[in-house]
Motif scaffolding. Structure first.
Motif, PDB file in Angstrom:
ATOM      1  N   TYR A  34      50.911 -41.176  12.977  1.00 38.29           N
ATOM      2  CA  TYR A  34      50.893 -41.532  13.552  1.00 38.29           C
ATOM      3  C   TYR A  34      50.542 -42.863  13.369  1.00 38.29           C
ATOM      4  CZ  TYR A  34      49.933 -37.209  16.106  1.00 38.29           C
ATOM      5  OH  TYR A  34      49.973 -35.301  16.397  1.00 38.29           O
ATOM      6  N   TRP A  35      50.816 -44.613  14.442  1.00 35.06           N
ATOM      7  CA  TRP A  35      50.329 -45.361  13.466  1.00 35.06           C
ATOM      8  C   TRP A  35      49.902 -45.924  15.799  1.00 35.06           C
ATOM      9  CZ3 TRP A  35      50.325 -48.057   9.709  1.00 35.06           C
ATOM     10  CH2 TRP A  35      50.558 -47.638   8.926  1.00 35.06           C
ATOM     11  N   TYR A  36      48.634 -46.137  15.293  1.00 39.75           N
ATOM     12  CA  TYR A  36      47.971 -46.524  16.708  1.00 39.75           C
ATOM     13  C   TYR A  36      47.169 -48.184  15.670  1.00 39.75           C
ATOM     14  CZ  TYR A  36      46.287 -42.570  17.679  1.00 39.75           C
ATOM     15  OH  TYR A  36      46.134 -40.767  18.029  1.00 39.75           O
ATOM     16  N   ARG A  37      47.390 -48.918  16.722  1.00 38.64           N
ATOM     17  CA  ARG A  37      46.276 -50.026  17.095  1.00 38.64           C
ATOM     18  C   ARG A  37      45.488 -50.737  17.683  1.00 38.64           C
ATOM     19  NH1 ARG A  37      50.915 -54.839  18.133  1.00 38.64           N
ATOM     20  NH2 ARG A  37      50.631 -54.110  20.207  1.00 38.64           N
ATOM     21  N   LEU A  47      50.712 -45.926  19.026  1.00 41.92           N
ATOM     22  CA  LEU A  47      52.414 -47.289  18.407  1.00 41.92           C
ATOM     23  C   LEU A  47      53.702 -46.190  19.122  1.00 41.92           C
ATOM     24  CD1 LEU A  47      51.455 -50.322  16.772  1.00 41.92           C
ATOM     25  CD2 LEU A  47      51.087 -49.758  18.946  1.00 41.92           C
ATOM     26  N   PHE A  48      53.832 -44.921  17.327  1.00 43.67           N
ATOM     27  CA  PHE A  48      54.606 -44.641  17.181  1.00 43.67           C
ATOM     28  C   PHE A  48      54.053 -43.160  16.635  1.00 43.67           C
ATOM     29  CE2 PHE A  48      58.005 -48.288  17.229  1.00 43.67           C
ATOM     30  CZ  PHE A  48      57.257 -48.899  16.999  1.00 43.67           C
ATOM     31  N   TYR A  49      55.050 -41.617  17.116  1.00 46.49           N
ATOM     32  CA  TYR A  49      54.154 -40.786  16.386  1.00 46.49           C
ATOM     33  C   TYR A  49      55.712 -39.919  15.652  1.00 46.49           C
ATOM     34  CZ  TYR A  49      55.857 -38.902  20.865  1.00 46.49           C
ATOM     35  OH  TYR A  49      56.564 -38.335  21.846  1.00 46.49           O
ATOM     36  N   ILE A  53      60.202 -36.319   9.698  1.00 45.87           N
ATOM     37  CA  ILE A  53      61.552 -37.367   8.867  1.00 45.87           C
ATOM     38  C   ILE A  53      62.583 -37.672   9.264  1.00 45.87           C
ATOM     39  CG2 ILE A  53      63.048 -37.947   6.619  1.00 45.87           C
ATOM     40  CD1 ILE A  53      61.630 -35.449   4.782  1.00 45.87           C
ATOM     41  N   GLY A  54      62.766 -38.879   9.549  1.00 43.92           N
ATOM     42  CA  GLY A  54      63.327 -39.881  10.589  1.00 43.92           C
ATOM     43  C   GLY A  54      63.389 -39.404  12.416  1.00 43.92           C
ATOM     44  N   GLN A  55      62.327 -38.450  12.270  1.00 39.92           N
ATOM     45  CA  GLN A  55      61.698 -38.497  14.209  1.00 39.92           C
ATOM     46  C   GLN A  55      61.156 -39.549  14.213  1.00 39.92           C
ATOM     47  OE1 GLN A  55      62.376 -34.121  15.570  1.00 39.92           O
ATOM     48  NE2 GLN A  55      62.122 -33.790  12.683  1.00 39.92           N
ATOM     49  N   ILE A  56      61.179 -40.329  15.027  1.00 38.65           N
ATOM     50  CA  ILE A  56      60.681 -41.440  15.824  1.00 38.65           C
ATOM     51  C   ILE A  56      60.695 -41.571  17.314  1.00 38.65           C
ATOM     52  CG2 ILE A  56      59.292 -43.779  15.324  1.00 38.65           C
ATOM     53  CD1 ILE A  56      59.456 -42.478  12.771  1.00 38.65           C
ATOM     54  N   SER A  57      58.963 -41.489  17.747  1.00 38.20           N
ATOM     55  CA  SER A  57      58.762 -41.819  19.063  1.00 38.20           C
ATOM     56  C   SER A  57      58.010 -43.106  19.835  1.00 38.20           C
ATOM     57  CB  SER A  57      58.097 -40.409  19.763  1.00 38.20           C
ATOM     58  OG  SER A  57      59.273 -39.340  19.976  1.00 38.20           O
ATOM     59  N   SER A  58      58.874 -43.709  20.494  1.00 33.20           N
ATOM     60  CA  SER A  58      57.752 -44.517  20.688  1.00 33.20           C
ATOM     61  C   SER A  58      56.637 -44.501  21.338  1.00 33.20           C
ATOM     62  CB  SER A  58      58.499 -45.897  20.389  1.00 33.20           C
ATOM     63  OG  SER A  58      57.801 -47.354  20.992  1.00 33.20           O
ATOM     64  N   GLU A  59      56.218 -45.450  21.596  1.00 35.01           N
ATOM     65  CA  GLU A  59      54.987 -45.004  22.814  1.00 35.01           C
ATOM     66  C   GLU A  59      54.568 -46.080  24.478  1.00 35.01           C
ATOM     67  OE1 GLU A  59      52.680 -42.222  24.208  1.00 35.01           O
ATOM     68  OE2 GLU A  59      54.301 -41.561  23.460  1.00 35.01           O
ATOM     69  N   VAL A  60      55.131 -47.131  23.369  1.00 38.65           N
ATOM     70  CA  VAL A  60      54.510 -48.479  24.078  1.00 38.65           C
ATOM     71  C   VAL A  60      55.906 -49.837  23.514  1.00 38.65           C
ATOM     72  CG1 VAL A  60      53.428 -51.170  24.538  1.00 38.65           C
ATOM     73  CG2 VAL A  60      51.986 -48.258  23.991  1.00 38.65           C
ATOM     74  N   PRO A  61      56.394 -50.256  24.283  1.00 41.70           N
ATOM     75  CA  PRO A  61      58.053 -51.215  24.010  1.00 41.70           C
ATOM     76  C   PRO A  61      57.081 -52.659  23.326  1.00 41.70           C
ATOM     77  CG  PRO A  61      57.617 -50.579  25.939  1.00 41.70           C
ATOM     78  CD  PRO A  61      56.590 -50.230  25.650  1.00 41.70           C
ATOM     79  N   GLN A  62      57.232 -52.879  22.251  1.00 42.09           N
ATOM     80  CA  GLN A  62      56.555 -54.524  21.685  1.00 42.09           C
ATOM     81  C   GLN A  62      57.589 -54.222  20.572  1.00 42.09           C
ATOM     82  OE1 GLN A  62      52.930 -52.268  20.413  1.00 42.09           O
ATOM     83  NE2 GLN A  62      55.064 -49.982  19.912  1.00 42.09           N
ATOM     84  N   ASN A  63      56.964 -55.500  20.015  1.00 41.99           N
ATOM     85  CA  ASN A  63      57.748 -56.163  18.342  1.00 41.99           C
ATOM     86  C   ASN A  63      57.390 -55.133  17.196  1.00 41.99           C
ATOM     87  OD1 ASN A  63      59.207 -58.605  17.391  1.00 41.99           O
ATOM     88  ND2 ASN A  63      57.159 -58.876  16.820  1.00 41.99           N
ATOM     89  N   LEU A  64      57.362 -53.707  16.616  1.00 47.22           N
ATOM     90  CA  LEU A  64      57.382 -53.136  16.688  1.00 47.22           C
ATOM     91  C   LEU A  64      58.343 -51.763  15.744  1.00 47.22           C
ATOM     92  CD1 LEU A  64      53.704 -53.211  16.155  1.00 47.22           C
ATOM     93  CD2 LEU A  64      55.012 -54.774  14.878  1.00 47.22           C
ATOM     94  N   SER A  65      58.259 -51.634  14.669  1.00 47.46           N
ATOM     95  CA  SER A  65      59.296 -50.339  14.684  1.00 47.46           C
ATOM     96  C   SER A  65      58.520 -49.612  13.648  1.00 47.46           C
ATOM     97  CB  SER A  65      60.678 -50.717  14.176  1.00 47.46           C
ATOM     98  OG  SER A  65      60.643 -51.224  12.554  1.00 47.46           O
ATOM     99  N   ALA A  66      59.024 -48.357  13.650  1.00 49.27           N
ATOM    100  CA  ALA A  66      58.305 -47.596  12.262  1.00 49.27           C
ATOM    101  C   ALA A  66      59.732 -46.277  12.484  1.00 49.27           C
ATOM    102  CB  ALA A  66      57.675 -45.918  13.123  1.00 49.27           C
TER     103      ALA A  66
ATOM    104  N   ALA B  97      53.816 -29.372  20.183  1.00 48.39           N
ATOM    105  CA  ALA B  97      54.001 -29.505  18.882  1.00 48.39           C
ATOM    106  C   ALA B  97      53.318 -31.559  18.522  1.00 48.39           C
ATOM    107  CB  ALA B  97      55.396 -30.100  18.685  1.00 48.39           C
ATOM    108  N   THR B  98      53.478 -32.178  19.695  1.00 50.74           N
ATOM    109  CA  THR B  98      53.219 -33.728  19.131  1.00 50.74           C
ATOM    110  C   THR B  98      51.805 -33.798  18.611  1.00 50.74           C
ATOM    111  OG1 THR B  98      53.035 -34.311  21.401  1.00 50.74           O
ATOM    112  CG2 THR B  98      55.263 -34.132  20.438  1.00 50.74           C
ATOM    113  N   ASN B  99      50.615 -33.110  19.421  1.00 51.64           N
ATOM    114  CA  ASN B  99      48.771 -33.427  18.913  1.00 51.64           C
ATOM    115  C   ASN B  99      48.806 -34.575  19.714  1.00 51.64           C
ATOM    116  OD1 ASN B  99      50.131 -32.166  16.194  1.00 51.64           O
ATOM    117  ND2 ASN B  99      48.749 -30.564  17.706  1.00 51.64           N
ATOM    118  N   LYS B 100      49.509 -35.129  20.797  1.00 54.17           N
ATOM    119  CA  LYS B 100      48.752 -36.650  20.437  1.00 54.17           C
ATOM    120  C   LYS B 100      47.641 -36.652  21.370  1.00 54.17           C
ATOM    121  CE  LYS B 100      52.183 -38.921  23.378  1.00 54.17           C
ATOM    122  NZ  LYS B 100      52.849 -39.196  24.462  1.00 54.17           N
TER     123      LYS B 100
END
Lengths: 112, 113
Positions: A34-37, A47-49, A53-66, B97-100
């Motif tokens: 997970y990435w938090y700000r 921000l992202f979780y 590998i290679g699986q990224i979900s974005s929580e908030v539209p923004q200027n960042l990527s993961a 699965a995500t543990n959010k």
């Protein structure tokens, strides 16, 4: 035992410059990452979780990527930083079958 | 419905006092409720956590009280010390699965000597 690392610890960047923050986890396999700000004096914004590998979900539209190029590596990037990107960036990990998240030491980013 | 509401925003107690921090949630699918402690410039550290099948959990001087019907939970710090001065976050998760985790907005605690 498991350890989570983040670097750099602090970073000062000009507006419009690129960004790359790195997070690595030791001592476990296939963690959720997970990435938090955290803005000054505020709560934690997810921000992202990533669940693999290679699986990224974005929580908030923004200027960042993961990205997650390896099982235990999570990278937060930006092509052009904005002033509003300043904050304390935290990486966390959790085992897929459990709920507890463990946080890294954080990166303090100041965009000038 | 995904929010976790935390209060108070800040709290000042004398050494030996019992600060109480409260959190409320709406999503009945939440089944895991941790508390994190964060010192300035550091990442949050897990303090204690509870699941809805128990009404209270103690670990040292820290106690979580959980009221499932009211959808509220609280953190009590017994015999508080100046070293407990930190920001405390409650959170909630519905697992999967995500543990959010959904975090509260935090409580800044100051324990005066």
């Amino acid at each position: 035992s498991q350890t989570i690392h983040q670097w750099p610890a602090t970073l000062v960047q000009p507006v419009g410059s690129p960004l790359s923050l790195e997070c690595t986890v030791e001592g476990t396999s296939n963690p959720n990452l997970y990435w938090y700000r955290q803005a000054a004096g505020r709560g934690l914004q997810l921000l992202f979780y990533s669940v693999g590998i290679g699986q990224i979900s974005s929580e908030v539209p923004q200027n960042l990527s993961a990205s997650r190029p390896q099982d235990r590596q999570f990278i937060l990037s930006s092509k052009k930083l904005l002033l509003s990107d300043s904050g304390f960036y935290l990486c966390a990990w959790a085992l897929g079958a459990t709920d507890t998240q463990y946080f890294g030491p954080g990166t303090r980013l100041t965009v000038l | 419905q995904q929010q976790v509401k935390q209060s108070p925003q800040s709290l000042i107690v004398q050494k030996g006092g019992i600060p109480i921090i409260n959190c409320a949630y709406e999503n009945t699918a939440f089944d895991y409720f941790p508390w994190y402690q964060q010192f300035p410039g550091k990442g949050p550290a897990l303090l204690i956590a509870i699941r809805p099948d128990v009404s209270e959990k103690k670990e040292g001087r820290f106690t979580i009280s959980f009221n499932k019907s009211a959808k509220q939970f609280s953190l009590h710090i017994m015999d508080s010390q100046p070293g407990d001065s930190a920001t405390y976050f409650c959170a909630a998760s519905s697992g999967g699965a995500t543990n959010k985790l959904i975090f509260g907005t935090g409580t800044l605690l100051a324990v005066q000597p």
